[in-house]
Design a protein around this motif. Structure first.
Motif, mmCIF file in Angstrom:
data_model
loop_
_atom_site.group_PDB
_atom_site.id
_atom_site.type_symbol
_atom_site.label_atom_id
_atom_site.label_comp_id
_atom_site.label_asym_id
_atom_site.label_seq_id
_atom_site.Cartn_x
_atom_site.Cartn_y
_atom_site.Cartn_z
ATOM 1 N N ASP A 57 9.782 7.756 3.718
ATOM 2 C CA ASP A 57 9.310 7.501 4.872
ATOM 3 C C ASP A 57 7.713 7.050 4.964
ATOM 4 O O ASP A 57 6.959 7.792 4.453
ATOM 5 C CB ASP A 57 9.348 8.331 5.980
ATOM 6 N N LEU A 58 7.500 5.764 5.262
ATOM 7 C CA LEU A 58 6.026 5.232 4.921
ATOM 8 C C LEU A 58 5.387 5.137 6.594
ATOM 9 O O LEU A 58 6.017 4.643 7.291
ATOM 10 C CB LEU A 58 6.170 3.882 4.377
ATOM 11 N N ALA A 59 4.174 5.451 6.396
ATOM 12 C CA ALA A 59 3.334 5.145 7.657
ATOM 13 C C ALA A 59 1.893 4.834 7.349
ATOM 14 O O ALA A 59 1.334 5.420 6.444
ATOM 15 C CB ALA A 59 3.361 6.369 8.594
ATOM 16 N N VAL A 60 1.315 3.651 7.760
ATOM 17 C CA VAL A 60 0.308 2.962 7.422
ATOM 18 C C VAL A 60 -0.498 2.965 8.967
ATOM 19 O O VAL A 60 0.050 2.245 9.990
ATOM 20 C CB VAL A 60 0.159 1.704 6.563
ATOM 21 N N GLU A 61 -1.903 3.489 8.980
ATOM 22 C CA GLU A 61 -2.508 3.407 10.177
ATOM 23 C C GLU A 61 -3.798 3.099 9.825
ATOM 24 O O GLU A 61 -4.388 3.071 8.916
ATOM 25 C CB GLU A 61 -2.300 4.658 11.051
ATOM 26 N N ALA B 183 -7.772 3.909 12.093
ATOM 27 C CA ALA B 183 -8.383 4.400 13.264
ATOM 28 C C ALA B 183 -7.170 4.908 14.273
ATOM 29 O O ALA B 183 -7.590 4.766 15.264
ATOM 30 C CB ALA B 183 -9.210 3.433 13.738
ATOM 31 N N GLY B 184 -6.297 5.420 13.619
ATOM 32 C CA GLY B 184 -5.152 6.350 14.503
ATOM 33 C C GLY B 184 -4.242 5.274 15.195
ATOM 34 O O GLY B 184 -3.216 5.926 15.997
ATOM 35 N N GLU B 185 -4.398 4.080 14.999
ATOM 36 C CA GLU B 185 -3.487 3.050 15.353
ATOM 37 C C GLU B 185 -2.263 2.793 14.092
ATOM 38 O O GLU B 185 -2.803 2.288 13.040
ATOM 39 C CB GLU B 185 -4.053 1.714 15.801
ATOM 40 N N PRO B 186 -1.017 2.770 14.639
ATOM 41 C CA PRO B 186 -0.117 2.609 13.880
ATOM 42 C C PRO B 186 -0.165 1.026 13.181
ATOM 43 O O PRO B 186 -0.206 0.123 14.159
ATOM 44 C CB PRO B 186 1.235 2.959 14.536
ATOM 45 N N LEU B 187 0.233 0.734 12.083
ATOM 46 C CA LEU B 187 0.269 -0.615 11.575
ATOM 47 C C LEU B 187 1.662 -0.968 10.882
ATOM 48 O O LEU B 187 2.029 -2.034 11.131
ATOM 49 C CB LEU B 187 -0.755 -0.927 10.389
ATOM 50 N N LEU B 188 2.134 -0.027 10.259
ATOM 51 C CA LEU B 188 3.445 -0.285 9.857
ATOM 52 C C LEU B 188 4.230 1.010 9.536
ATOM 53 O O LEU B 188 3.560 2.151 9.242
ATOM 54 C CB LEU B 188 3.314 -1.042 8.203
ATOM 55 N N ALA B 189 5.315 1.037 9.557
ATOM 56 C CA ALA B 189 6.273 2.072 9.332
ATOM 57 C C ALA B 189 7.460 1.742 8.813
ATOM 58 O O ALA B 189 8.095 0.505 9.310
ATOM 59 C CB ALA B 189 6.501 2.741 10.737
ATOM 60 N N ALA B 190 8.037 2.416 7.858
ATOM 61 C CA ALA B 190 9.255 1.816 7.368
ATOM 62 C C ALA B 190 9.985 3.123 6.339
ATOM 63 O O ALA B 190 9.179 4.265 6.147
ATOM 64 C CB ALA B 190 9.121 0.755 6.121
ATOM 65 N N ARG B 191 11.093 2.765 5.896
ATOM 66 C CA ARG B 191 11.858 3.752 4.916
ATOM 67 C C ARG B 191 11.843 3.058 3.684
ATOM 68 O O ARG B 191 12.663 1.787 3.935
ATOM 69 C CB ARG B 191 13.080 4.245 5.389
ATOM 70 N N ALA B 192 11.646 3.475 2.499
ATOM 71 C CA ALA B 192 11.882 2.636 1.341
ATOM 72 C C ALA B 192 12.299 3.255 0.428
ATOM 73 O O ALA B 192 12.136 4.456 0.070
ATOM 74 C CB ALA B 192 10.049 2.231 0.828
ATOM 75 N N THR B 193 13.185 2.676 -0.337
ATOM 76 C CA THR B 193 13.681 3.132 -1.729
ATOM 77 C C THR B 193 13.376 2.531 -3.004
ATOM 78 O O THR B 193 13.233 1.592 -2.921
ATOM 79 C CB THR B 193 15.427 2.726 -1.482
ATOM 80 N N VAL B 194 12.848 3.563 -4.023
ATOM 81 C CA VAL B 194 12.618 2.868 -5.233
ATOM 82 C C VAL B 194 13.474 3.348 -6.175
ATOM 83 O O VAL B 194 14.137 4.539 -6.232
ATOM 84 C CB VAL B 194 11.152 3.475 -5.667
ATOM 85 N N ALA C 138 3.058 8.846 2.679
ATOM 86 C CA ALA C 138 4.522 8.763 2.372
ATOM 87 C C ALA C 138 4.928 10.068 2.299
ATOM 88 O O ALA C 138 4.433 10.733 1.469
ATOM 89 C CB ALA C 138 4.393 8.058 0.969
ATOM 90 N N ARG C 139 6.133 10.156 2.962
ATOM 91 C CA ARG C 139 6.834 11.505 2.802
ATOM 92 C C ARG C 139 8.310 11.428 2.064
ATOM 93 O O ARG C 139 9.185 10.358 2.737
ATOM 94 C CB ARG C 139 7.127 12.072 4.161
ATOM 95 N N GLN C 140 8.346 11.992 1.086
ATOM 96 C CA GLN C 140 9.692 11.982 0.429
ATOM 97 C C GLN C 140 10.968 12.623 1.015
ATOM 98 O O GLN C 140 10.854 13.641 1.548
ATOM 99 C CB GLN C 140 9.538 12.569 -0.971
ATOM 100 N N TYR D 217 0.731 -1.217 -0.069
ATOM 101 C CA TYR D 217 -0.023 -0.107 0.127
ATOM 102 C C TYR D 217 1.039 1.390 0.028
ATOM 103 O O TYR D 217 0.810 2.193 -0.660
ATOM 104 C CB TYR D 217 -0.843 -0.079 1.117
ATOM 105 N N GLY D 218 1.878 1.375 0.843
ATOM 106 C CA GLY D 218 2.825 2.379 0.749
ATOM 107 C C GLY D 218 3.474 2.514 -0.532
ATOM 108 O O GLY D 218 3.563 3.671 -0.863
ATOM 109 N N ALA D 219 3.996 1.232 -1.214
ATOM 110 C CA ALA D 219 4.786 1.592 -2.144
ATOM 111 C C ALA D 219 3.854 2.293 -3.424
ATOM 112 O O ALA D 219 4.278 2.830 -4.158
ATOM 113 C CB ALA D 219 5.156 0.183 -2.597
ATOM 114 N N GLN D 220 2.566 1.926 -3.516
ATOM 115 C CA GLN D 220 1.690 2.412 -4.473
ATOM 116 C C GLN D 220 1.521 3.827 -3.950
ATOM 117 O O GLN D 220 1.464 4.504 -5.139
ATOM 118 C CB GLN D 220 0.303 1.470 -4.619
#
Length: 146
Positions: free
Chosen positions: A121-125, A127-138, A108-110, A60-63
């Motif tokens: 930097d990716l963050a997926v949440e 209802a306000g609850e964090p699910l996933l965070a990561a730094r991704a390189t494309v 997603a913040r470049q 989801y973050g990559a998209q």
């Protein structure tokens, strides 16, 4: 809503059910906020026999990254294809996504971008609850500089 699912599909190489995002809520030159509900779909292509693992939030973050890159492309220029090359500082805060009723909020913040690559930097949440965070390189395919 800035872009709906149909407009997002025009900007991604993903087809059919693999296009996971429902809307772009906000974006600027540095960041994008997308929303998705496809994690509840029993036919989600990332879903396994045990449900939809929270690691799928990375896709989801990559998209979201890809949509952000396409929004920053030069007027009329087709978006360049890219490939997820690295993931760092991965944090998963849930087991599954398909058990969540709330929509996924994908941020997603470049952090860096040049003609060949981008780091976000990716963050997926939900209802306000964090699910996933990561730094991704494309890594972007060679072509015109956006």
């Amino acid at each position: 809503m800035i872009l709906d699912a149909a407009a997002i599909r025009e900007r991604l190489p993903h087809a059919g059910a693999m296009s996971l995002l429902d809307e772009v809520v906000a974006h600027d030159a540095d960041a994008i906020h997308c929303r998705a509900r496809s994690h509840r779909d029993p036919d989600n292509p990332l879903r396994g026999t045990g449900g939809l693992h929270a690691l799928a939030a990375l896709e989801y973050g990559a998209q979201a990254m890809a949509v952000h890159g396409s929004l920053g492309a030069s007027d009329g220029a087709p978006p360049r294809a890219g490939y997820l090359a690295a993931v760092r500082d991965l944090q998963i805060h849930a087991r599954r996504l398909d058990t969540l009723d709330a929509p996924l909020e994908i941020h997603a913040r470049q952090v860096m971008a040049d003609a060949r690559s981008s780091i976000y930097d990716l963050a997926v949440e939900a209802a306000g609850e964090p699910l996933l965070a990561a730094r991704a390189t494309v890594i972007l395919e060679p072509g015109e500089t956006p």
